[in-house]
Enzyme design. Structure first.
Site, PDB file in Angstrom:
ATOM      1  N   HIS A  28       1.101  -1.626  -0.046  1.00 53.77           N
ATOM      2  CA  HIS A  28      -0.664  -0.242  -0.329  1.00 53.77           C
ATOM      3  C   HIS A  28       1.469   1.603   0.018  1.00 53.77           C
ATOM      4  O   HIS A  28       2.197   1.462   0.879  1.00 53.77           O
ATOM      5  CB  HIS A  28      -0.743   0.231   1.531  1.00 53.77           C
ATOM      6  CG  HIS A  28      -1.797   1.420   1.277  1.00 53.77           C
ATOM      7  ND1 HIS A  28      -2.666   1.086   0.371  1.00 53.77           N
ATOM      8  CD2 HIS A  28      -1.831   2.233   1.931  1.00 53.77           C
ATOM      9  CE1 HIS A  28      -3.508   2.316   0.413  1.00 53.77           C
ATOM     10  NE2 HIS A  28      -3.684   3.079   1.568  1.00 53.77           N
ATOM     11  N   HIS A  40      -3.163   9.317   1.392  1.00 50.06           N
ATOM     12  CA  HIS A  40      -3.980   7.790   0.670  1.00 50.06           C
ATOM     13  C   HIS A  40      -4.658   7.733  -0.674  1.00 50.06           C
ATOM     14  O   HIS A  40      -6.184   8.148  -0.046  1.00 50.06           O
ATOM     15  CB  HIS A  40      -2.935   6.863   1.637  1.00 50.06           C
ATOM     16  CG  HIS A  40      -4.315   6.808   2.694  1.00 50.06           C
ATOM     17  ND1 HIS A  40      -4.410   5.482   2.694  1.00 50.06           N
ATOM     18  CD2 HIS A  40      -4.260   7.525   3.943  1.00 50.06           C
ATOM     19  CE1 HIS A  40      -5.432   4.761   3.836  1.00 50.06           C
ATOM     20  NE2 HIS A  40      -5.241   6.006   4.365  1.00 50.06           N
ATOM     21  N   CYS A 122      -3.374   2.761  -5.385  1.00 48.01           N
ATOM     22  CA  CYS A 122      -2.673   4.026  -4.433  1.00 48.01           C
ATOM     23  C   CYS A 122      -1.173   4.703  -4.767  1.00 48.01           C
ATOM     24  O   CYS A 122      -0.931   5.161  -4.565  1.00 48.01           O
ATOM     25  CB  CYS A 122      -2.532   3.220  -3.208  1.00 48.01           C
ATOM     26  SG  CYS A 122      -1.985   1.879  -3.091  1.00 48.01           S
TER      27      CYS A 122
END
Length: 144
Positions: A28, A40, A122
């Site tokens: 991530h 994010h 992301c």
């Protein structure tokens, strides 16, 4: 200059740095904005700060077709996972000025968008904010 891996127990990242978080089965990405916070792109259902359960719920959340830009505490987003500063494209592209990276990311907080692991993830979000280019090693691992 490309930053080297820094564990969660070492030096605090600098504003504008890309943070790579090692979750179960994938990475991530977030942008460090200072004061312990990151911005994010994550599916709306993803809940930070649940330790290992956050990682497990994240695996299912990557199947979502929608995501929202969030500002949250770095430690809440990381949970019990490892992370490091990874400005891996600094050798290839010139990063935008830090104030521009942060203001651009902050302008997007709360925006909901289409989400796709291969096309709009992301990592795409953070590289667009830092370099003005959409890149993802996860979406194209052979190009690493």
């Amino acid at each position: 200059m490309m930053s080297v891996g820094v564990s969660q127990f070492c030096v605090e990242p600098e504003p504008g740095d890309l943070i790579e978080i090692f979750r179960i089965g994938y990475e991530h990405w977030a942008i460090y904005v200072g004061g312990g916070d990151v911005i994010h792109l994550a599916p709306p259902s993803e809940k930070p700060g649940a330790g290992i359960f956050s990682s497990i719920s994240s695996i299912f959340s990557i199947l979502s077709s929608r995501a929202v830009v969030k500002q949250e505490r770095l430690q809440d987003v990381v949970g019990s996972c490892r992370y490091w500063v990874n400005n891996y494209l600094d050798h290839k592209y010139r990063p935008w000025p830090v104030n521009q990276i942060i203001s651009s990311a902050k302008e997007k907080i709360g925006e909901e968008t289409e989400y796709s692991v291969l096309g709009k993830n992301c990592e795409h979000f953070v590289t667009l904010q830092r370099y003005g280019r959409v890149c993802s090693r996860q979406a194209r691992p052979s190009l690493g």
